[in-house]
Design an enzyme around this catalytic site. Sequence first.
Site, PDB file in Angstrom:
ATOM      1  N   CYS A  11     -43.541 -43.704   8.255  1.00  0.00           N
ATOM      2  CA  CYS A  11     -42.595 -42.844   8.981  1.00  0.00           C
ATOM      3  C   CYS A  11     -41.202 -42.995   8.381  1.00  0.00           C
ATOM      4  O   CYS A  11     -40.950 -42.493   7.287  1.00  0.00           O
ATOM      5  CB  CYS A  11     -42.609 -43.138  10.478  1.00  0.00           C
ATOM      6  SG  CYS A  11     -42.488 -44.876  10.932  1.00  0.00           S
ATOM      7  N   SER A  12     -40.297 -43.687   9.070  1.00  0.00           N
ATOM      8  CA  SER A  12     -38.911 -43.749   8.586  1.00  0.00           C
ATOM      9  C   SER A  12     -38.245 -45.055   8.995  1.00  0.00           C
ATOM     10  O   SER A  12     -37.039 -45.094   9.201  1.00  0.00           O
ATOM     11  CB  SER A  12     -38.127 -42.572   9.155  1.00  0.00           C
ATOM     12  OG  SER A  12     -38.238 -42.563  10.569  1.00  0.00           O
ATOM     13  N   CYS A  13     -38.999 -46.132   9.147  1.00  0.00           N
ATOM     14  CA  CYS A  13     -38.456 -47.428   9.574  1.00  0.00           C
ATOM     15  C   CYS A  13     -37.337 -47.854   8.625  1.00  0.00           C
ATOM     16  O   CYS A  13     -37.462 -47.742   7.401  1.00  0.00           O
ATOM     17  CB  CYS A  13     -39.558 -48.477   9.601  1.00  0.00           C
ATOM     18  SG  CYS A  13     -40.816 -48.078  10.831  1.00  0.00           S
ATOM     19  N   CYS A  46     -40.664 -46.757   3.927  1.00  0.00           N
ATOM     20  CA  CYS A  46     -41.594 -46.818   5.053  1.00  0.00           C
ATOM     21  C   CYS A  46     -42.546 -45.659   4.836  1.00  0.00           C
ATOM     22  O   CYS A  46     -42.189 -44.509   5.080  1.00  0.00           O
ATOM     23  CB  CYS A  46     -40.859 -46.653   6.386  1.00  0.00           C
ATOM     24  SG  CYS A  46     -42.015 -46.483   7.767  1.00  0.00           S
TER      25      CYS A  46
END
Lengths: 115, 200
Positions: free
Chosen positions: B106-108, B103
């Site tokens: 961000c950090s999906c 991602c």
Amino acid sequence: MAISPEQALAAAAAGASARVAQAMTPRFNVGDHVMVSNINPPGHTRMPRYIRGKRGVIARDHGVFIFPDTYAAGRGERPQHVYSVRFTSHELWGTHGRANDELFVDVWDDYMERA
Amino acid sequence: MSTNHNRPLSEVEIRVKALESLLVEKGLIDPAAVDALIDAYEHKIGPRNGAKVVARAWTDPDYKQRLLVDGTKAIAELGFSGVQGEDMVVIENTPQVHNVLVCTLCSCYPWPTLGLPPVWYKSAPYRSRVVSEPRGVLQEFGLELADSVQVRVWDSTAELRYMVLPERPAGTEGWTEDALAELVTRDAMIGVTKVVVPGK
């Protein structure tokens, strides 16, 4: 009321999909050639900079989802199709790309034009 | 949170403590709700769930078909669903195609099947480099791919959450689903490694 342990766990188990149960005619079909618009909005957007102005091909249609750019700004859900768009490594990274390698990026309808 | 008196709290720890006490003081959360969520993600929701999905797909061709067509529904058959797994896509590694997830924004990450993301997955170097030089990043994870193998990087910039269905390793013919699930690692379901049989 303070959120209880039961409520917290129930919320985690239920989730909250941003998918919208609304039939909409997709603007693009799988196999269509597209170009990602070179937009640079001042607010929230979910379009990564490295695909702006790049050409790709629609690989999958994921269905209809809330549009975060308007939703985050309090301007409504503006539901639309999200697609997985396939880019060649060379298209994104030029001569540093690798022949045959590909990248798939999820892109909202509003971020693209027909190429 | 356990306290280590030998070192000062990190900036993140201080911020988390401040946030939690504010939420509690304002009556927005019961502190037990935070403990319940931490317990759930430490002990119940993690990559062992994803491993069960993979092992089922390796042993049941019909299930695998359903998983690749509608990941969300097929994963829910095994009881895994919820926040950050509402809309799942499962992509299959083959001898010809190696898939890896990121991602970049961000950090999906697919929580119900893989749990919370590892720190490196959220780090700026992984997120920026795996898209521009995936083969170099995979090498650093110990994965050497032949030039003939196509690398596909999936950037989960939208609401879909991805999981890689790794290749079933050779030499596991006749293994039970449980034994196969033991082999499957978190990193293999992100696509930065392959599943291997220990000792081979």
